[in-house]
Design an enzyme around this catalytic site. Structure first.
Site, mmCIF file in Angstrom:
data_model
loop_
_atom_site.group_PDB
_atom_site.id
_atom_site.type_symbol
_atom_site.label_atom_id
_atom_site.label_comp_id
_atom_site.label_asym_id
_atom_site.label_seq_id
_atom_site.Cartn_x
_atom_site.Cartn_y
_atom_site.Cartn_z
ATOM 1 N N CYS A 92 0.879 -1.176 0.000
ATOM 2 C CA CYS A 92 0.000 0.000 0.000
ATOM 3 C C CYS A 92 0.914 1.223 0.000
ATOM 4 C CB CYS A 92 -0.988 -0.034 1.169
ATOM 5 S SG CYS A 92 -0.244 -0.119 2.810
HETATM 6 C C1 RB5 Z 1 -3.869 5.342 0.898
HETATM 7 O O1 RB5 Z 1 -5.163 4.844 0.992
HETATM 8 C C2 RB5 Z 1 -3.052 4.869 2.089
HETATM 9 O O2 RB5 Z 1 -3.704 5.196 3.283
HETATM 10 C C3 RB5 Z 1 -2.824 3.385 2.042
HETATM 11 O O3 RB5 Z 1 -2.262 3.021 0.812
HETATM 12 C C4 RB5 Z 1 -1.889 2.826 3.094
HETATM 13 O O4 RB5 Z 1 -0.686 3.560 3.135
HETATM 14 C C5 RB5 Z 1 -2.446 2.606 4.429
HETATM 15 O O5 RB5 Z 1 -1.778 2.149 5.356
#
Ligand code: RB5
Length: 159
Positions: free
Chosen positions: A66
């Site tokens: 993420c």
């Molecule tokens: C973006 O939604 C961001 O919050 C996600 O990719 C991640 O970093 C969450 O922990």
């Protein structure tokens, strides 16, 4: 070793780089591509979906990406039998398997570049659980996990 990978919308580029590089190395990897099944999914459902695949034994190890790797680690660790850690250096990635026996590695596309991310993944995939002194600690983690899921209640004073 059967591998799977997935990501949220913040990490599409890094997922592509890692998937293609692991495929090119001849590894057995599947892109679960949860986003193909639903418009604009959030990281918790994507991470949960991959973690369930690990739990059911369809894959030996999973990679979740993420923006930071943090949310993916948090949600993957909500699934019993899944042990995830976020790593942005090679030493931690190696220890994540050797010491902690993690079956999920998480990364943040907004934290590391693609070359370092590939080295981190390689360090984790090349490592095996060392057993020995780490075994009773990981056993304790599993016992506490069972308690947390109320499958094997332990008396409070034993914790
Ligand atoms: C973006 O939604 C961001 O919050 C996600 O990719 C991640 O970093 C969450 O922990």
């Amino acid at each position: 070793m059967k591998l799977c990978i997935d990501c949220d919308d913040a990490a599409l580029s890094l997922k592509k780089v890692l998937y293609e590089s692991l495929k090119d190395q001849g590894l057995d990897i599947v892109d679960l591509d949860y986003a193909a099944t639903k418009e604009n999914p959030f990281y918790p459902e994507i991470g949960y979906h991959l973690a369930l695949k690990i739990q059911e034994g369809s894959y030996d190890r999973g990679i979740l990406i993420c923006g930071t790797g943090l949310g993916m680690a948090m949600i993957a660790n909500k699934v019993e039998g899944v042990y995830a850690g976020v790593c942005h250096d090679c030493f931690s990635a190696e220890r994540l398997k050797k010491s902690n026996d993690a079956n999920v590695l998480t990364l943040g596309e907004r934290v590391v570049g693609p070359e370092l991310a590939q080295m981190i993944v390689t360090a984790w995939l090349n490592a095996d659980f060392s057993g020995a002194g780490s075994a009773p600690k990981v056993d304790q983690m599993r016992a506490l996990e069972r308690q947390s899921f109320q499958r094997d209640p332990l008396p409070k004073e034993s914790v």
